[in-house]
Design an enzyme around this catalytic site. Structure first.
Site, PDB file in Angstrom:
ATOM      1  NE  ARG A 175      38.280  23.904 101.012  1.00  0.00           N
ATOM      2  CZ  ARG A 175      38.275  23.161  99.911  1.00  0.00           C
ATOM      3  NH1 ARG A 175      39.375  22.990  99.234  1.00  0.00           N
ATOM      4  NH2 ARG A 175      37.172  22.569  99.497  1.00  0.00           N
TER       5      ARG A 175
ATOM      6  CG  HIS B 200      58.015  20.910  84.691  1.00  0.00           C
ATOM      7  ND1 HIS B 200      57.473  22.045  84.180  1.00  0.00           N
ATOM      8  CD2 HIS B 200      58.845  21.270  85.678  1.00  0.00           C
ATOM      9  CE1 HIS B 200      57.956  23.065  84.850  1.00  0.00           C
ATOM     10  NE2 HIS B 200      58.783  22.622  85.773  1.00  0.00           N
TER      11      HIS B 200
ATOM     12  CG  ASP C  71      40.120  20.639 101.909  1.00  0.00           C
ATOM     13  OD1 ASP C  71      40.287  21.288 102.958  1.00  0.00           O
ATOM     14  OD2 ASP C  71      41.040  20.375 101.115  1.00  0.00           O
TER      15      ASP C  71
ATOM     16  CG  HIS D 114      41.119  23.689  93.255  1.00  0.00           C
ATOM     17  ND1 HIS D 114      41.768  22.529  93.624  1.00  0.00           N
ATOM     18  CD2 HIS D 114      40.370  23.366  92.170  1.00  0.00           C
ATOM     19  CE1 HIS D 114      41.420  21.550  92.794  1.00  0.00           C
ATOM     20  NE2 HIS D 114      40.576  22.032  91.898  1.00  0.00           N
TER      21      HIS D 114
ATOM     22  CG  HIS E 259      37.132  17.941  97.823  1.00  0.00           C
ATOM     23  ND1 HIS E 259      36.111  17.777  96.911  1.00  0.00           N
ATOM     24  CD2 HIS E 259      37.520  19.227  97.732  1.00  0.00           C
ATOM     25  CE1 HIS E 259      35.894  18.922  96.294  1.00  0.00           C
ATOM     26  NE2 HIS E 259      36.736  19.817  96.766  1.00  0.00           N
TER      27      HIS E 259
ATOM     28  CB  THR F 261      35.359  25.310  89.143  1.00  0.00           C
ATOM     29  OG1 THR F 261      35.348  25.629  90.533  1.00  0.00           O
ATOM     30  CG2 THR F 261      34.924  23.874  88.955  1.00  0.00           C
TER      31      THR F 261
HETATM   32 ZN   LIG Z   1      39.413  20.847  90.571  1.00  0.00          ZN
END
Ligand SMILES: [Zn+2]
Length: 403
Positions: free
Chosen positions: A155, A297, A115, A216, A95, A189
């Site tokens: 991306r 979970h 990314d 995201h 990223h 974000t």
């Molecule tokens: Zn994030």
């Protein structure tokens, strides 16, 4: 409709008519524990731990692993190379900021793709048509052309997509789509988006670009998994997750929670793609590394009988667990546990033990560990016929706990 009674009970009859846009049964996971997760307050991953996590996620079957930018630190650069060197099935992404220096460094590590994210959120929010927009497109063009010339996936994503000017956003995505990016990304974000907003933005974007769409979502308002699902329903193709949802602030969709959501939507597809038995293992590895409790979970789901029709514990390599240490327990539940433990006890044994558990649980409920201890001890005592004495000599739950 009479046919609804014969349907798979895990499938809702409402809204299951898949629209032509839906990718609920055709999506890819970009697993970002080693990037987003590394930004979690308690996360410090050594190289060895990163490798352990990467291998576990690869075994699970995620399609992509996203790593921290090699520009972040020397260690980040070396870790990128180390994980690339593992030769995993999953594609390795890193990223990076939309910047040539960062892009070149990333390419050197041997990753499969970049990314790319445009620098700052305020940038996109504040620029107006004209010079700023043109500057962003020019920078993006240079970086995207470079990455593509190196033969890597790319991306392009904005930050804070849901608070950006929609016209500017769509113009930008249209431009990078024409440059031949593999994916455009939208990012909530700050975690403010709701599923209906997501549905609208993704549907609009889907009509404008021909490339894939990655999403995201941050979980600040508890919508991350719902948003990911809404995005897939409306044409998104890739979803970012992290194990246990770790990330900045409240994190992003947890891998386990997202998988549960998709399993409920299309069990066979999810089972065919992912090794669900590996999930608990991965959660334990990451929980150990960051010092949080694992499997919250999964346990919450498995402990609640009303969810049994949606998730089969066996598919996740777990056994169904019904709380049996309380005064309302029945001997069938105890017998079930006896069978899980593989103890050779008769129905009469189970009934006797159940009565004892009920009496003890009037003092306080027994943990599953305590019940197991009692069952095992009783089973052993049967060998020399002292099993009745075992039960007679226990008066309080504490006695079992102290064994
Ligand atoms: Zn994030």
């Amino acid at each position: 409709m009479s046919s609804s009674s014969t349907k798979d009970p895990s499938r809702s009859s409402i809204g299951s008519a898949s629209s032509y846009l839906s990718n609920v049964s055709n999506f890819k996971i970009i697993e970002s524990t080693l990037r987003e997760g590394e930004q979690f307050a308690n996360a410090f991953f050594t190289t060895e731990k990163k490798i352990e996590i990467a291998k576990a996620l690869d075994e699970f079957g995620v399609e992509y692993l996203e790593l921290t930018s090699p520009a972040a630190s020397t260690q980040s650069y070396n870790d990128c190379k180390a994980i690339v060197g593992l030769g995993l099935k999953a594609k390795i992404l890193t990223h990076v900021r939309c910047h040539m220096d960062d892009a070149k460094l990333a390419v050197q590590t041997g990753v499969d793709g970049l990314d790319v994210v445009i620098g700052t959120s305020s940038y996109l929010r504040e620029f107006s048509h004209g010079k700023d927009m043109q500057y962003i497109i020019d920078t993006a063009t240079e970086v995207i052309n470079y990455v593509k010339s190196e033969g890597l996936e790319v991306r392009f994503s904005s930050e804070d997509s849901f608070r950006s000017d929609i016209v500017d956003l769509l113009n930008l995505y249209r431009a990078v789509d024409k440059l031949g990016v593999n994916r455009v990304g939208i990012a909530d974000t700050v975690g403010c988006a709701s599923p209906d907003q997501v549905a609208e933005l993704v549907r609009t974007l889907r009509a404008i670009v021909s490339c894939d769409i990655e999403c995201h979502f941050h979980n600040d308002t508890g919508c991350a998994i719902a948003n990911a699902y809404a995005a897939l329903q409306n044409g998104a193709t890739h979803v970012d997750t992290s194990v246990l949802g770790i990330g900045e602030r409240n994190g992003i969709p947890s891998l386990g929670g997202f998988i549960a959501r998709m399993y409920a939507a299309d069990k066979e597809y999810v089972k065919s793609k992912y090794n669900l038995h590996k999930l608990r293992d991965i959660e334990n590895i990451v929980a150990d590394a960051v010092g949080v409790s694992a499997g919250i979970h999964a346990k919450a789901i498995l402990n609640n009988p009303s969810t049994y029709e949606i998730l089969r514990p066996e598919d996740f390599g777990m056994t169904r667990y019904v709380a049996i240490g309380h005064r309302l327990t029945g001997w069938n539940a105890v017998k079930n546990r006896v069978e899980q433990l593989g103890l050779p006890l008769t129905d009469a044994d189970c009934k006797q033990i159940t009565n004892k558990i009920k009496n003890l649980a009037d003092i306080r409920p027994l943990s599953l560990d305590d019940v197991d201890k009692l069952l095992r001890k009783y089973g052993q005592a049967k060998e020399d016929n002292s099993h009745h004495a075992i039960l007679e000599n226990i008066d309080t739950p504490d006695q079992i706990t102290e064994w």
